[in-house]
Design a protein around this motif. Structure first.
Motif, PDB file in Angstrom:
ATOM      1  N   ASN A  34       0.944  -1.135  -0.063  1.00 20.02           N
ATOM      2  CA  ASN A  34      -0.075   0.026  -0.061  1.00 20.02           C
ATOM      3  C   ASN A  34       0.801   1.420  -0.073  1.00 20.02           C
ATOM      4  O   ASN A  34       1.612   1.409   0.830  1.00 20.02           O
ATOM      5  CB  ASN A  34      -0.806  -0.002   1.228  1.00 20.02           C
ATOM      6  N   SER A  35       0.718   2.249  -1.005  1.00 22.13           N
ATOM      7  CA  SER A  35       1.533   3.174  -1.330  1.00 22.13           C
ATOM      8  C   SER A  35       1.070   4.428  -0.247  1.00 22.13           C
ATOM      9  O   SER A  35      -0.122   4.454   0.056  1.00 22.13           O
ATOM     10  CB  SER A  35       1.221   3.844  -2.618  1.00 22.13           C
ATOM     11  N   THR A  36       2.090   5.043   0.391  1.00 17.90           N
ATOM     12  CA  THR A  36       1.685   6.228   1.298  1.00 17.90           C
ATOM     13  C   THR A  36       2.215   7.515   0.703  1.00 17.90           C
ATOM     14  O   THR A  36       1.954   8.778   1.046  1.00 17.90           O
ATOM     15  CB  THR A  36       2.809   6.240   2.512  1.00 17.90           C
ATOM     16  N   HIS A  37       2.510   7.531  -0.946  1.00 19.56           N
ATOM     17  CA  HIS A  37       2.750   8.707  -1.564  1.00 19.56           C
ATOM     18  C   HIS A  37       1.495   9.466  -2.035  1.00 19.56           C
ATOM     19  O   HIS A  37       0.475   8.558  -2.360  1.00 19.56           O
ATOM     20  CB  HIS A  37       3.609   8.420  -2.686  1.00 19.56           C
ATOM     21  N   PRO A  38       1.331  10.718  -2.013  1.00 22.86           N
ATOM     22  CA  PRO A  38       0.139  11.433  -2.235  1.00 22.86           C
ATOM     23  C   PRO A  38      -0.679  11.133  -3.726  1.00 22.86           C
ATOM     24  O   PRO A  38      -1.709  11.058  -3.803  1.00 22.86           O
ATOM     25  CB  PRO A  38       0.623  12.883  -2.364  1.00 22.86           C
ATOM     26  N   LEU A  39       0.280  10.908  -4.796  1.00 20.37           N
ATOM     27  CA  LEU A  39      -0.463  10.706  -6.125  1.00 20.37           C
ATOM     28  C   LEU A  39      -1.029   9.212  -6.152  1.00 20.37           C
ATOM     29  O   LEU A  39      -1.475   8.743  -7.316  1.00 20.37           O
ATOM     30  CB  LEU A  39       0.661  10.834  -7.002  1.00 20.37           C
ATOM     31  N   SER A  40      -0.592   8.399  -5.392  1.00 20.96           N
ATOM     32  CA  SER A  40      -0.934   6.817  -5.197  1.00 20.96           C
ATOM     33  C   SER A  40      -1.542   6.549  -3.865  1.00 20.96           C
ATOM     34  O   SER A  40      -1.472   5.194  -3.417  1.00 20.96           O
ATOM     35  CB  SER A  40       0.213   6.096  -5.901  1.00 20.96           C
ATOM     36  N   SER A  41      -1.665   7.410  -3.030  1.00 18.84           N
ATOM     37  CA  SER A  41      -2.018   7.114  -1.684  1.00 18.84           C
ATOM     38  C   SER A  41      -3.091   5.719  -1.654  1.00 18.84           C
ATOM     39  O   SER A  41      -4.098   5.846  -1.978  1.00 18.84           O
ATOM     40  CB  SER A  41      -2.493   8.109  -0.832  1.00 18.84           C
ATOM     41  N   GLY A  42      -2.852   4.797  -0.857  1.00 18.85           N
ATOM     42  CA  GLY A  42      -3.648   3.645  -0.586  1.00 18.85           C
ATOM     43  C   GLY A  42      -3.736   2.533  -1.880  1.00 18.85           C
ATOM     44  O   GLY A  42      -4.160   1.596  -1.620  1.00 18.85           O
TER      45      GLY A  42
ATOM     46  N   MET B 135      16.382   3.460  -3.892  1.00 18.83           N
ATOM     47  CA  MET B 135      15.962   3.386  -2.659  1.00 18.83           C
ATOM     48  C   MET B 135      14.513   2.809  -2.646  1.00 18.83           C
ATOM     49  O   MET B 135      13.735   2.766  -3.574  1.00 18.83           O
ATOM     50  CB  MET B 135      15.902   4.881  -1.953  1.00 18.83           C
ATOM     51  N   SER B 136      14.146   2.270  -1.232  1.00 21.43           N
ATOM     52  CA  SER B 136      12.755   1.782  -1.224  1.00 21.43           C
ATOM     53  C   SER B 136      11.668   2.833  -1.061  1.00 21.43           C
ATOM     54  O   SER B 136      12.325   3.842  -1.013  1.00 21.43           O
ATOM     55  CB  SER B 136      12.761   0.810   0.066  1.00 21.43           C
ATOM     56  N   ALA B 137      10.413   2.367  -0.892  1.00 17.89           N
ATOM     57  CA  ALA B 137       9.335   3.545  -0.813  1.00 17.89           C
ATOM     58  C   ALA B 137       9.544   4.362   0.525  1.00 17.89           C
ATOM     59  O   ALA B 137       9.388   5.618   0.484  1.00 17.89           O
ATOM     60  CB  ALA B 137       7.909   3.029  -0.890  1.00 17.89           C
ATOM     61  N   GLY B 138      10.079   3.755   1.454  1.00 18.41           N
ATOM     62  CA  GLY B 138      10.143   4.369   2.815  1.00 18.41           C
ATOM     63  C   GLY B 138       8.908   4.371   3.392  1.00 18.41           C
ATOM     64  O   GLY B 138       8.045   3.597   3.067  1.00 18.41           O
ATOM     65  N   THR B 139       8.694   4.832   4.704  1.00 17.48           N
ATOM     66  CA  THR B 139       7.742   4.741   5.496  1.00 17.48           C
ATOM     67  C   THR B 139       6.603   5.793   5.588  1.00 17.48           C
ATOM     68  O   THR B 139       5.479   5.857   6.150  1.00 17.48           O
ATOM     69  CB  THR B 139       8.261   4.402   6.985  1.00 17.48           C
ATOM     70  N   ASN B 140       6.590   6.840   4.913  1.00 17.76           N
ATOM     71  CA  ASN B 140       5.766   7.856   4.692  1.00 17.76           C
ATOM     72  C   ASN B 140       5.885   8.596   3.499  1.00 17.76           C
ATOM     73  O   ASN B 140       6.549   8.137   2.489  1.00 17.76           O
ATOM     74  CB  ASN B 140       5.828   8.938   5.862  1.00 17.76           C
ATOM     75  N   ALA B 141       5.027   9.516   3.290  1.00 12.58           N
ATOM     76  CA  ALA B 141       4.833  10.220   1.924  1.00 12.58           C
ATOM     77  C   ALA B 141       6.129  10.864   1.303  1.00 12.58           C
ATOM     78  O   ALA B 141       6.224  10.683   0.368  1.00 12.58           O
ATOM     79  CB  ALA B 141       3.754  11.289   1.896  1.00 12.58           C
TER      80      ALA B 141
ATOM     81  N   GLY C  87       8.983   9.563   1.819  1.00  9.78           N
ATOM     82  CA  GLY C  87      10.299   8.459   1.780  1.00  9.78           C
ATOM     83  C   GLY C  87      10.856   8.332   2.975  1.00  9.78           C
ATOM     84  O   GLY C  87      12.203   7.863   2.725  1.00  9.78           O
ATOM     85  N   ALA C  88      10.804   8.707   4.149  1.00  7.47           N
ATOM     86  CA  ALA C  88      11.490   8.692   5.234  1.00  7.47           C
ATOM     87  C   ALA C  88      11.596   7.152   5.499  1.00  7.47           C
ATOM     88  O   ALA C  88      10.978   6.325   5.245  1.00  7.47           O
ATOM     89  CB  ALA C  88      10.681   9.203   6.612  1.00  7.47           C
ATOM     90  N   ASN C  89      12.997   7.081   6.258  1.00  9.28           N
ATOM     91  CA  ASN C  89      13.656   5.577   6.507  1.00  9.28           C
ATOM     92  C   ASN C  89      13.600   4.662   5.279  1.00  9.28           C
ATOM     93  O   ASN C  89      13.929   3.639   5.521  1.00  9.28           O
ATOM     94  CB  ASN C  89      12.491   4.904   7.566  1.00  9.28           C
ATOM     95  N   ALA C  90      13.669   5.039   4.086  1.00  8.85           N
ATOM     96  CA  ALA C  90      13.827   4.658   2.880  1.00  8.85           C
ATOM     97  C   ALA C  90      15.370   3.912   3.120  1.00  8.85           C
ATOM     98  O   ALA C  90      16.309   4.683   3.535  1.00  8.85           O
ATOM     99  CB  ALA C  90      13.780   5.525   1.637  1.00  8.85           C
ATOM    100  N   THR C  91      15.495   2.770   2.505  1.00 11.25           N
ATOM    101  CA  THR C  91      16.974   2.031   2.492  1.00 11.25           C
ATOM    102  C   THR C  91      17.118   1.772   0.987  1.00 11.25           C
ATOM    103  O   THR C  91      16.217   1.432   0.146  1.00 11.25           O
ATOM    104  CB  THR C  91      16.834   0.855   3.355  1.00 11.25           C
ATOM    105  N   PRO C  92      18.610   1.563   0.759  1.00  6.87           N
ATOM    106  CA  PRO C  92      19.002   1.080  -0.584  1.00  6.87           C
ATOM    107  C   PRO C  92      18.312  -0.221  -1.160  1.00  6.87           C
ATOM    108  O   PRO C  92      18.663  -1.001  -0.087  1.00  6.87           O
ATOM    109  CB  PRO C  92      20.546   1.136  -0.401  1.00  6.87           C
ATOM    110  N   THR C  93      17.864  -0.388  -1.978  1.00  9.09           N
ATOM    111  CA  THR C  93      17.323  -1.772  -2.190  1.00  9.09           C
ATOM    112  C   THR C  93      17.416  -2.299  -3.882  1.00  9.09           C
ATOM    113  O   THR C  93      17.026  -1.411  -4.692  1.00  9.09           O
ATOM    114  CB  THR C  93      15.879  -2.035  -1.757  1.00  9.09           C
ATOM    115  N   GLY C  94      17.859  -3.512  -4.057  1.00  7.83           N
ATOM    116  CA  GLY C  94      18.060  -4.008  -5.373  1.00  7.83           C
ATOM    117  C   GLY C  94      16.460  -4.616  -5.519  1.00  7.83           C
ATOM    118  O   GLY C  94      15.730  -4.517  -4.689  1.00  7.83           O
ATOM    119  N   SER C  95      16.192  -5.015  -6.850  1.00  5.41           N
ATOM    120  CA  SER C  95      14.683  -5.306  -6.912  1.00  5.41           C
ATOM    121  C   SER C  95      14.809  -6.509  -8.235  1.00  5.41           C
ATOM    122  O   SER C  95      15.688  -6.522  -9.217  1.00  5.41           O
ATOM    123  CB  SER C  95      13.964  -4.455  -7.465  1.00  5.41           C
ATOM    124  N   THR C  96      13.767  -7.512  -7.911  1.00  8.47           N
ATOM    125  CA  THR C  96      13.546  -8.400  -8.876  1.00  8.47           C
ATOM    126  C   THR C  96      11.936  -8.397  -9.001  1.00  8.47           C
ATOM    127  O   THR C  96      11.290  -8.296  -8.162  1.00  8.47           O
ATOM    128  CB  THR C  96      13.815  -9.761  -8.644  1.00  8.47           C
TER     129      THR C  96
END
Length: 230
Positions: free
Chosen positions: A140-148, A163-169, A171-180
């Motif tokens: 579930n996205s926390t970013h304003p343009l796609s919230s929920g 970086m990851s999505a983070g924990t709020n709109a 992107g706070a607490n985001a961490t470097p992340t690879g992705s598959t």
């Protein structure tokens, strides 16, 4: 009526009543068989192209996000949005401020019969990269343009790091992340609401340190897949 025509007409009527000969039926059945085989091959090829076209579409947006982040010195966010069935590219502009996010591009995705995200049951192993590339889930996205919305979110930084999505709109607490990211199509005769078996299997890997993307194909044997190739 000319009496001499009656025997000829009777012979024709009797032939028409006999229907198709065995040879004619064999020819008709052979034609039906050939058409059926061609139709099945065409469907399989179509599904392969649908899965591949979806994969290339996602790669194009990921690469554009990386290039824009590096050249414009900004954070570019890519959302694979399952709720809206859209692939979205967003410029976050001011770091730490979600109020000025700008939608750069929005592209419809998810062809019918093509699935993104969860690895199907008949696929084992994962693409092998030099650095870890975990499967990025829909969240579930926390970013304003796609919230929920349910979305896979990757944020490309100006230094090339993803970086990851983070924990709020913001992107706070985001961490470097690879992705598959897995993309696959089901079997033609699978009419279940939630298919678990892939006929065509693709994957995209994204490097956490550089944002570089790569497409992978999984080779099937006996309806299962464990061998990934670039």
């Amino acid at each position: 009526m000319n009496e001499s025509m009656k025997p000829v007409n009777l012979i024709r009527d009797r032939k028409s009543e006999m229907g198709f000969s065995i040879a004619e039926m064999v020819v008709v059945m052979a034609i039906i068989g050939v058409v059926s085989i061609i139709a099945m091959m065409s469907y399989s090829t179509q599904k392969m192209y649908e899965a591949e076209s979806q994969t290339f579409l996602i790669i194009d947006v990921l690469q554009e996000a990386r290039q824009r982040a590096l050249s414009q010195r900004t954070t570019m966010r890519v959302e694979v949005n399952a709720t809206k069935k859209m692939l979205r590219l967003i410029d976050e502009r001011t770091s730490g401020d979600a109020s000025d996010d700008v939608l750069v591009k929005s592209i419809p995705f998810m062809e019918q019969g093509v699935y993104i995200g969860t690895k199907p049951a008949n696929v084992s192993n994962t693409p092998t990269e030099l650095s870890p590339v975990p499967v990025t889930p829909f969240e579930n996205s926390t970013h304003p343009l796609s919230s929920g919305d349910s979305a896979i979110t990757l944020r490309f930084q100006r230094n090339g790091v993803v970086m990851s999505a983070g924990t709020n709109a913001a992107g706070a607490n985001a961490t470097p992340t690879g992705s598959t990211i897995y993309i696959w199509s089901k079997y033609a005769d699978d009419n279940s609401a939630t298919p678990t078996q892939a006929q065509v299997m693709r994957a995209i890997t994204v490097s956490a340190s550089s944002g570089a993307t790569r497409m992978w194909k999984c080779l099937f044997s006996n309806e299962s897949c464990s061998n990934w190739t670039k």
